[in-house]
Design a protein around this motif. Structure first.
Motif, mmCIF file in Angstrom:
data_model
loop_
_atom_site.group_PDB
_atom_site.id
_atom_site.type_symbol
_atom_site.label_atom_id
_atom_site.label_comp_id
_atom_site.label_asym_id
_atom_site.label_seq_id
_atom_site.Cartn_x
_atom_site.Cartn_y
_atom_site.Cartn_z
ATOM 1 N N MET A 254 0.836 -1.173 0.000
ATOM 2 C CA MET A 254 0.000 0.000 0.000
ATOM 3 C C MET A 254 0.886 1.244 0.000
ATOM 4 N N ALA A 255 0.521 2.209 -0.787
ATOM 5 C CA ALA A 255 1.316 3.432 -0.895
ATOM 6 C C ALA A 255 1.122 4.293 0.341
ATOM 7 N N SER A 256 2.199 4.955 0.732
ATOM 8 C CA SER A 256 2.085 5.866 1.868
ATOM 9 C C SER A 256 1.377 7.131 1.429
ATOM 10 N N SER A 257 0.929 7.919 2.396
ATOM 11 C CA SER A 257 0.194 9.132 2.077
ATOM 12 C C SER A 257 1.092 10.186 1.446
ATOM 13 N N THR A 258 2.416 10.013 1.532
ATOM 14 C CA THR A 258 3.334 10.975 0.933
ATOM 15 C C THR A 258 3.768 10.562 -0.472
ATOM 16 N N THR A 259 3.305 9.431 -0.960
ATOM 17 C CA THR A 259 3.655 8.971 -2.287
ATOM 18 C C THR A 259 2.796 9.698 -3.314
ATOM 19 N N THR A 260 3.444 10.304 -4.293
ATOM 20 C CA THR A 260 2.703 11.002 -5.332
ATOM 21 C C THR A 260 2.149 9.997 -6.325
ATOM 22 N N PRO A 261 1.084 10.371 -7.046
ATOM 23 C CA PRO A 261 0.542 9.455 -8.057
ATOM 24 C C PRO A 261 1.595 9.055 -9.090
ATOM 25 N N GLY B 57 1.285 -6.344 -21.513
ATOM 26 C CA GLY B 57 0.986 -5.232 -22.426
ATOM 27 C C GLY B 57 -0.290 -4.505 -22.045
ATOM 28 N N SER B 58 -1.305 -5.244 -21.662
ATOM 29 C CA SER B 58 -2.573 -4.642 -21.241
ATOM 30 C C SER B 58 -2.404 -3.831 -19.963
ATOM 31 N N SER B 59 -1.678 -4.389 -19.015
ATOM 32 C CA SER B 59 -1.434 -3.679 -17.754
ATOM 33 C C SER B 59 -0.595 -2.429 -17.984
ATOM 34 N N LEU B 60 0.375 -2.530 -18.871
ATOM 35 C CA LEU B 60 1.199 -1.371 -19.208
ATOM 36 C C LEU B 60 0.348 -0.267 -19.809
ATOM 37 N N PHE B 61 -0.548 -0.634 -20.693
ATOM 38 C CA PHE B 61 -1.455 0.342 -21.291
ATOM 39 C C PHE B 61 -2.301 1.013 -20.215
ATOM 40 N N GLY B 62 -2.754 0.234 -19.255
ATOM 41 C CA GLY B 62 -3.561 0.768 -18.164
ATOM 42 C C GLY B 62 -2.824 1.758 -17.280
ATOM 43 N N LEU B 63 -1.503 1.640 -17.209
ATOM 44 C CA LEU B 63 -0.702 2.573 -16.404
ATOM 45 C C LEU B 63 -0.530 3.922 -17.081
ATOM 46 N N GLN B 64 -0.789 3.971 -18.375
ATOM 47 C CA GLN B 64 -0.678 5.212 -19.150
ATOM 48 C C GLN B 64 0.709 5.839 -19.044
ATOM 49 N N VAL B 65 1.720 5.027 -19.255
ATOM 50 C CA VAL B 65 3.091 5.532 -19.326
ATOM 51 C C VAL B 65 3.559 5.394 -20.765
ATOM 52 N N SER B 66 4.493 6.215 -21.146
ATOM 53 C CA SER B 66 5.000 6.164 -22.515
ATOM 54 C C SER B 66 5.916 4.958 -22.700
ATOM 55 N N ILE B 67 6.059 4.558 -23.942
ATOM 56 C CA ILE B 67 6.989 3.483 -24.284
ATOM 57 C C ILE B 67 8.404 3.885 -23.877
ATOM 58 N N ALA B 68 8.768 5.142 -24.122
ATOM 59 C CA ALA B 68 10.117 5.615 -23.775
ATOM 60 C C ALA B 68 10.372 5.495 -22.278
ATOM 61 N N THR B 69 9.392 5.848 -21.466
ATOM 62 C CA THR B 69 9.533 5.730 -20.013
ATOM 63 C C THR B 69 9.682 4.267 -19.610
ATOM 64 N N ARG C 14 6.275 2.932 -9.477
ATOM 65 C CA ARG C 14 6.421 1.716 -8.662
ATOM 66 C C ARG C 14 5.655 0.557 -9.295
ATOM 67 N N GLU C 15 4.433 0.822 -9.739
ATOM 68 C CA GLU C 15 3.631 -0.201 -10.408
ATOM 69 C C GLU C 15 4.298 -0.646 -11.708
ATOM 70 N N LEU C 16 4.880 0.308 -12.422
ATOM 71 C CA LEU C 16 5.592 -0.012 -13.657
ATOM 72 C C LEU C 16 6.771 -0.939 -13.372
ATOM 73 N N CYS C 17 7.527 -0.628 -12.336
ATOM 74 C CA CYS C 17 8.664 -1.482 -11.959
ATOM 75 C C CYS C 17 8.200 -2.892 -11.625
ATOM 76 N N THR C 18 7.139 -2.998 -10.861
ATOM 77 C CA THR C 18 6.608 -4.310 -10.494
ATOM 78 C C THR C 18 6.154 -5.065 -11.736
ATOM 79 N N LEU C 19 5.443 -4.382 -12.610
ATOM 80 C CA LEU C 19 4.941 -5.010 -13.833
ATOM 81 C C LEU C 19 6.085 -5.501 -14.717
ATOM 82 N N LEU C 20 7.047 -4.632 -14.990
ATOM 83 C CA LEU C 20 8.145 -5.003 -15.884
ATOM 84 C C LEU C 20 9.101 -6.013 -15.263
ATOM 85 N N SER C 21 9.081 -6.120 -13.942
ATOM 86 C CA SER C 21 9.953 -7.114 -13.293
ATOM 87 C C SER C 21 9.594 -8.530 -13.733
#
Length: 131
Positions: A1-8, A38-50, A14-21
Motif C-alpha cells: 500500500m502506498a504511503s500518504s506521501t507517495t505522489t501518483p 501489455g494490457s497492464s502497461l497500457f492501463g498505467l498510461q506511461v510512454s513506451i520511452a519511459t 512503482r507499479e511499472l517497476c513491479t509489472l516489468l519485473s
C-alpha cells in the motif's frame, strides 16, 4: 500500500517497476503472459520511452542476474524490496553512477539484449496495438 506521501507519479512508477519485473523471471513467457503485461502497461498510461528507460536503466541492473541464476524459478519479486532497490540506485552519487553505468552497459549487451529485449518487444507490440 502506498504511503500518504507517495505522489501518483511515483506510485505509477512503482507499479511499472513491479509489472516489468515479470520480464526478469526465469520462466517461459506465454502469449497470454505477454498480452497481460501489455494490457497492464497500457492501463498505467506511461510512454513506451519511459517503460524502456525503467526496464533498461532501473530494473536490468537490479534483476538481470536473476536470468543467469541456477537456484530455481522465482514466481515474483517482492514489490517493496524492488522499489527500495530502484530508489537506492536513483539516489546514488554521480561518480558511482558513471562507474556503474559502464558495467551495466556491458552486461546489457551480453545478457539484456538477448534475454530481456525480445520479450519486451512482444509486450511493446501489444501495447501499441491497444493505442
Amino acid at each position: 500500500m502506498a504511503s500518504s506521501t507517495t505522489t501518483p507519479s511515483l506510485e505509477r512508477e512503482r507499479e511499472l517497476c513491479t509489472l516489468l519485473s515479470c520480464l526478469f523471471l526465469d520462466t517461459e513467457h506465454t502469449p497470454d503472459d505477454i498480452d497481460a503485461i501489455g494490457s497492464s502497461l497500457f492501463g498505467l498510461q506511461v510512454s513506451i520511452a519511459t517503460a524502456e528507460h525503467v526496464l533498461r536503466y532501473d530494473l536490468f541492473p537490479i534483476l538481470g542476474g536473476n536470468l543467469l541464476s541456477v537456484t530455481g524459478e522465482w514466481a515474483f519479486f517482492d514489490e517493496d524490496w524492488l522499489w527500495a532497490q530502484v530508489q537506492t540506485r536513483r539516489a546514488s552519487f554521480v561518480g558511482v553512477k558513471l562507474i556503474r553505468n559502464v558495467g551495466d552497459s556491458i552486461a546489457w549487451r551480453i545478457v539484456g539484449r538477448y534475454m530481456v529485449w525480445p520479450n519486451w518487444m512482444k509486450v511493446k507490440e501489444r501495447y501499441i496495438a491497444r493505442m
